[in-house]
Motif scaffolding. Structure first.
Motif: not given
Length: 155
Positions: A38-67
């Motif tokens: 998400x990019x709203x210049x001058x207001x908000x920057x964010x990354x939402x990342x999700x990865x999947x383990x193709x064998x087990x189906x488990x997921x991991x997430x990582x987020x970065x944002x300007x809060x």
């Protein structure tokens, strides 16, 4: 040139051929992961990342944002620059194949370089936790890892 929060990130998203999926949202992914920026210049920057383990189906997430920081304020400029730089670095690591996925015991784990160190994200039962390590060998200790697939534009 004066810093304008989000402009470098928008340019990098164009380079990655990310697809605009909403007014201020871009997306792209690979077979086992998805990134939404998400990019709203001058207001908000964010990354939402999700990865999947193709064998087990488990997921991991990582987020970065300007809060909740007010990016229109001059005293928040340094924070906005740092977050924008971290998001771009993370996305560039995806592009280069430097984000690794693996397992440590029963936990699904992501490892990637960021800001001169290595981040290890371990997905718990309800939430993930991120730890920073000085070198790759330490971040990878006790696990078995392979690179995530490289990005492709989101359909």
């Amino acid at each position: 040139m004066e810093f304008e929060a989000g402009q470098r990130l928008l340019a990098f998203l164009r380079e990655l051929q990310a697809v605009k999926v909403a007014d201020s949202t871009w997306g792209f992914g690979g077979p086992e992961w998805e990134a939404v920026v998400d990019v709203v210049p001058h207001r908000w920057l964010a990354l939402a990342f999700e990865a999947l383990d193709p064998v087990t189906g488990k997921r991991a997430t990582y987020d970065i944002d300007t809060d909740l920081y007010d990016l229109t304020r001059d005293d928040q400029r340094g924070f906005a620059e740092e977050i924008e730089r971290d998001i771009i670095e993370f996305l560039d690591n995806l592009k280069r194949g430097a984000v690794l996925r693996g397992n440590h015991g029963k936990k699904f784990v992501l490892v990637f370089p960021l800001d001169g160190a290595y981040v290890r994200v371990v997905q718990g039962r309800f939430a993930g936790s991120a730890s920073t390590y000085p070198d790759l060998a330490t971040a990878l200790a006790g696990g078995d890892y392979v690179p995530l697939s490289r990005p492709h534009p989101r359909a």
